[in-house]
Structure formats: C-alpha cells, structure tokens
Write an enzyme that holds these catalytic residues in place. Structure first.
Site, PDB file in Angstrom:
ATOM      1  N   CYS A  84       0.873  -1.283   0.196  1.00  0.00           N
ATOM      2  CA  CYS A  84      -0.124  -0.061  -0.174  1.00  0.00           C
ATOM      3  C   CYS A  84       0.876   1.248  -0.209  1.00  0.00           C
ATOM      4  O   CYS A  84       1.886   1.024  -0.766  1.00  0.00           O
ATOM      5  CB  CYS A  84      -0.956  -0.128   1.114  1.00  0.00           C
ATOM      6  N   HIS A  87      -4.017   9.632   4.340  1.00  0.00           N
ATOM      7  CA  HIS A  87      -4.943   8.010   3.743  1.00  0.00           C
ATOM      8  C   HIS A  87      -6.016   7.940   4.777  1.00  0.00           C
ATOM      9  O   HIS A  87      -6.484   8.357   5.689  1.00  0.00           O
ATOM     10  CB  HIS A  87      -3.932   7.187   4.869  1.00  0.00           C
TER      11      HIS A  87
END
Length: 643
Positions: A27, A565
């Site tokens: 990620c 995020h």
C-alpha cells in the site's frame, strides 16, 4: 545492485525466506506479506533494522512498514524473492465505473485506452506522414526503404492493438497482464488467417460442431471489443482458479488453465457472435440503401464511429471492396468518409475552450491525427469520455453522410483517409466536380461541429480547477498555540493547512493503527469523515496517488509533504468505493476535489474510515500543531506547519 537491494534481501531473509512468502502486496506505506508461517519471521530484527519503520501483524498479513519509498522497496523485494507477475499486486489503476450502463461502458473503454493515448496519437501522425510521402512523392513499400520503415512504425501499433488493449484491460479487470497479453497474441497470430482458410477448404473448420471462423476482415488485427471481452472472461476464470489451485503450483497452473480455456472460447464463441452481428448489420444496411440512399447515408454517417468502436464496421468493408473490384468505383462507405473531420472540428473548439492543460496535451496530437483520418486518439482520449463532443461529432457526421448520398458521389481510389482521400473522387467521366463537393463537405463538417461545440459546454474531464483559489488566511483561535520560531524564519506560503475533509476530529494517538498513532509516519491529525470527499487542503502538486485511490500524497507549496490515507487497511478493497478526480503529477488548488469515496460501502466491508492527515517530513519543520476543535468542515483550519 539497486538502492534498496540490500534492504530487500534482508527483509526477505527475515520474513522466513522466499519459500515462506505466499503473496505480497503493498500500500502507500507498507509491504503486506502473506506468510505460510509467521513464526518464522524475525519481527524484533525487522523492527530494529534501518529502513524499516515498524512491523504490524493484522488481518492475516505481516506488514513491514517502509514509508514513502515503499514502491521502490517492493520492486526490489519482488526481484529478490522471485515472485511471478510482479508479486501478486492485484489492483485497478482506473476509476471504478459508476452510473448507467452506457456511462460504465464509456468509463471502461476510455480507461482502457487512456494509458497509451500518447503513442496512439503519435502512430496516427506517422501514418499521416506516410500518406504525404505516398501522395506527394510516389513512395511505396516496393520503391523506398524509408517508406517501408515508417509504414511499419505507423501501422504496427494499430495492427497489434489487441495486445496493447490486453494489458490495460487486465488492469481494469484485475488479472495478470502477461496472461492477458498471451491471449491477445493468439488472436493476432500471423499465420492464423491462412490456417483457417486451409481448414475451411478441407472442410474441417469446426470444433465439437462449432464453426472456427474469423471476423469479416479476415483477422482480429486492429480490433477492440473481442479482446476486451476475452480478457473479461479470462479474469473470471483466473479468479476462480486462484481460489482452488494449491499455492505450490499456482504460478503456472493458473495461467495455463486461463489460456487453455479462454483462447478457444474466444475463437469459437466471440468469433461466431461477431460474425453474426456483422452479417446482420451488413444485411440491414444493404436493405436500407436499397430503400433510400439518403436515409442510408444519414444512418451510416451517424453510426460509423460507434460501429468502429465495436469493430462492426468490417461488415461493410468487404462489400465496398467487392463493389470496387467489380465496377472500379465504390459508394458503399462514402457516407462514412468524413467523420474524422467532425472530430477535427470539435477538437479545435475543445482546444480553444478548455482550461485543463492535460486535455490540451491529449487533444493537440489527436487533432493532428484526425486531419489524416485517424480518429482513435480523439474518440478514446477526449470526445467519448466527455460524451457531449462525441454526440456532436456523430450528429454532424449523420448530416454530412446524408449530403454525400444526396450528391451520389463515387470513389475511384479506395482506401485513402483524411485529407488524402480527395483525389480518389476524380473520375474520367465526372472530372473534378465530385472532389470539390467532398472538399466542401469536409470543410462544412469541420465548421459545423466547431461552431456547435463552441456554443455547447466543454465538460471537465480531469477535474482540474481553471485557476488557483486564494489561500485561506490563518485563524488564530482555530489552532492551538505553537512554539515560537526564530525571527529569521521566512514562510512564503501560508503555514495554515485547511481541512481536506468534513467530520469529527480524532487525535492521531487514538487512531487504531500503530503506524499512524505512534507518529512513525509523521505528525498530524485524523478525521472521522461524514462526507465522502477529499478536497485539496492547500495549493499543491499531487506527488502520489495510489492505484486503488485510497491514499493520496501532496507536495505543498510551503515544502510540506502531506499524506491523506482514507480509512484503515482499505487497500484491501482494491479500489472499490474510491474514485480519483486527479492524477499523479497534477497541479491542484485549495478546495479542489481530489478523491471521493463511499463511506457506507467501506464500513459495510468491515473497514474503518478514520482518515489520518500526516506531514510525512515533519522533521523538516519546527512544529506541526493540530486544531483543538472537536469537528471541522472542509476548508476549516486544521494544522499549522511552521518552519
């Protein structure tokens, strides 16, 4: 040896070796390992190792937190561990299609073509140069070597377009790109047309009673829809095989079965369906032409660009070739000879009206290609995604097609495109008149489509604001007091960062992820969003947009590097529920929409939507101080960043 090779070797060795790795993803901050046996991993060593921020075990994953340069480390780990297919990173690089069926189709097609619009337009321009050399100097493949080379450079991309499509379609459907390319390569196998002809002559061109036939064009070269459908089918088969195949043989068994099943299905099912549709279309247009040539011209002109998208235009090409061979002239396709100029007109208007620099960079080479008769860059890169320009182009093409049929014009040099087609309308008996009529209609196509598009709105394609919004002024009461900085410090941009989200403020220490809550990634704040959209908190450049759109990085004008995020572990959603409105490298302004996301869908999938807003280069600043407010609206003061 690469910059991160040693780090990658150490990580692989201390997660239990490459034989202990069953899968690997990454990620925006961390490597996400799936290990056969987590007890073999030396967690204490990795936590203490330079280059590793920390280690987290969650959701069945062994997460090695790296930081902003995780893509580079990931690439090295893939090489060191010998992971097939670039690891198992299984993500969608495009937006998740939304809306009605047509909108989803447009999003799919434009998304598949978007990555290689530049080379596509470049190849179209090369084709135009080749046409100039042929018309002006009489060059040909049999008389000039340079012409032969340039012809290959221009035609090669279009001839093997199915292979290009296979790669990007595989990303859209989330399957292995190289398996998809292998399927596409079978469709354009060089000796296939001759082999099928030989089988037909021998009377054995069927498999289990199903005919083995090729499209009306004689091959799948330059086709679009068959390979997209084939890759979609292959993606379903691949997902099924991954679930039932033991890990020890998955690396070769899965692609073996996918190729073995998909290629015959494509030839035996997609082929007959395409041929049936082509025959039906051919018979339909022939009947309309016999009934009313004027109506035929309107229909063919208006529908031609849509037929090309589906590859159904090949239903009429053989009829035109046959007519030309019998009579020395053809008029079957003349109503579809000028749609490229309607694309030219709308593109010119778009170039003049759009404020999006990226649209201009795509539209300019597409504009040049359209003059030479190559419209794929225009259709797939600009007009089809915008929809309105595409509708205008089709409508004007219908009008021009009807006019061509009304004048009963014939073509005596079949095959030329764009501005090079006009000499083909000069006949021994008709003289120059038909040519000048076609030139006039081409000019009319450009002018009419240009005028309509100048009046009609030009949709925003990439979501870029036309001008920078003013920087939000600091509000003293909205932020907590901060330590004094030296008088010599100079801040040329506002130190106040606006909130990118609307919602409840959450202290970073309360975020349920140790990577963020510990401050390992940097200082900042978190927000529990109530509205599913992220807005630019300042004037900035998009330095990172993760392919699943769940995380975005910004390089602010004051030097701060910001990470937003969305949610925790939402990379596992593989892009579902997230839509990006900008791309990496874009310049954005305060308040501009960056990403939208479906809060309820994310929660329903079992993931928190708590969104950290982190200054990842905190060490470069004297202080990063958060608001003391309990809730914020997007645009409210959120952080103060002092140098």
């Amino acid at each position: 040896m690469g910059k991160y090779t040693e780090l990658a070797q150490d990580i692989v060795a201390h997660v239990g070796g490459k034989e202990n790795i069953t899968d690997l993803k990454h990620c925006v901050t961390r490597l996400r390992f799936y290990l056969k046996d987590e007890s073999k991993a030396d967690t204490d060593y990795l936590k203490a190792r330079d280059g590793v921020v920390t280690v987290v075990k969650a959701g069945g994953q062994y997460q090695v937190v790296i930081g902003n340069h995780v893509p580079d480390v990931y690439a090295e780990v893939v090489q060191v561990a010998g992971l097939a297919g670039g690891g198992s990173l299984d993500i969608d690089e495009g937006d998740v299609p939304k809306g009605n069926l047509f909108d989803r189709f447009v999003a799919l097609i434009s998304g598949i073509f978007q990555p290689y619009l530049g080379p596509l337009a470049a190849a179209g321009i090369v084709k135009g140069i080749v046409a100039i050399l042929a018309v002006s100097f009489g060059w040909s493949t049999g008389t000039n070597a340079l012409y032969t080379i340039l012809e290959a450079a221009g035609d090669g991309f279009f001839q093997f377009l199915p292979i290009m499509i296979a790669f990007t379609a595989a990303r859209k459907f989330r399957m292995n790109e190289f398996t998809a390319a292998a399927i596409a390569a079978a469709l354009v196998y060089p000796t296939l047309p001759g082999s099928v002809t030989a089988l037909t002559e021998a009377g054995v061109s069927n498999v289990l009673g199903i005919p083995f036939v090729l499209p009306s064009s004689g091959s799948y070269l330059s086709t679009v829809m068959p390979v997209i459908l084939a890759v979609w089918i292959a993606s379903l088969i691949e997902k099924f095989m991954k679930k039932i195949t033991p890990d020890v043989v998955k690396v070769f068994v899965v692609p073996f079965v996918v190729i073995l099943v998909t290629v015959p299905l494509t030839f035996l099912v997609v082929g007959p369906v395409a041929n049936f549709a082509s025959d039906l279309l051919s018979n339909g247009f022939t009947a309309v032409m016999n009934f009313s040539p004027l109506l035929y011209g309107i229909l063919l002109g208006g529908l031609w660009q849509i037929l090309v998208m589906f590859g159904l235009h090949w239903a009429l090409v053989p009829l035109a070739i046959l007519q030309y061979g019998q009579n020395g002239w053809t008029d079957i396709l003349l109503a579809a000879s000028l749609p490229n100029f309607t694309q030219t007109g709308v593109l010119l208007a778009i170039l003049l009206k759009t404020k999006e620099q990226k649209v201009k960079s795509v539209a300019m080479p597409a504009f040049i290609s359209s003059i030479f008769g190559v419209t794929e860059p225009a259709i797939y890169g600009v007009t089809l995604p915008m929809k309105i320009p595409f509708y205008i182009s089709c409508a004007v093409s219908a009008l021009i097609g009807g006019a061509i049929s009304f004048f009963d014009i014939k073509n005596y040099a079949f095959g030329a495109l764009g501005i090079f087609q006009f000499p083909g309308y000069v006949g021994a008996e008709t003289g120059l008149t038909p040519m000048w009529i076609m030139v006039g209609l081409a000019v009319a196509a450009v002018v009419i489509s240009f005028v309509i598009q100048m009046v009609a709105p030009v949709p925003t394609l990439y979501g870029q604001a036309p001008a920078e919004a003013p920087v939000k002024k600091p509000s003293a009461e909205a932020v907590a007091p901060v330590a004094a900085v030296e008088a010599s410090s100079t801040i040329t941009e506002s130190p106040i960062l606006a909130s990118p989200l609307t919602g409840e403020v959450v202290a970073l220490a309360d975020v349920k992820d140790p990577v963020f809550s510990s401050g390992a990634m940097g200082q900042g704040i978190a927000i529990e969003p109530s509205i599913g959209q992220v807005l630019a908190p300042a004037n900035a450049t998009v330095s990172l947009l993760f392919p699943t759109n769940h995380a975005i990085g910004l390089q602010l004008d004051n030097g701060a590097e910001l990470l937003i995020h969305i949610g925790m572990d939402t990379v596992e959603l593989e892009g579902k529920g997230f839509t990006a409105h900008v791309q990496q490298g874009d310049r954005v302004s305060l308040g501009q929409k960056l990403v939208s996301f479906d809060i309820e869908a994310i929660k329903a999938a079992g993931y928190p939507v708590t969104t950290p807003v982190i200054v990842t280069n905190t060490a470069d600043f004297a202080s990063v101080t958060a608001t003391t407010a309990g809730a914020v609206q997007a645009g409210d003061d959120l952080l103060e960043i002092l140098k």
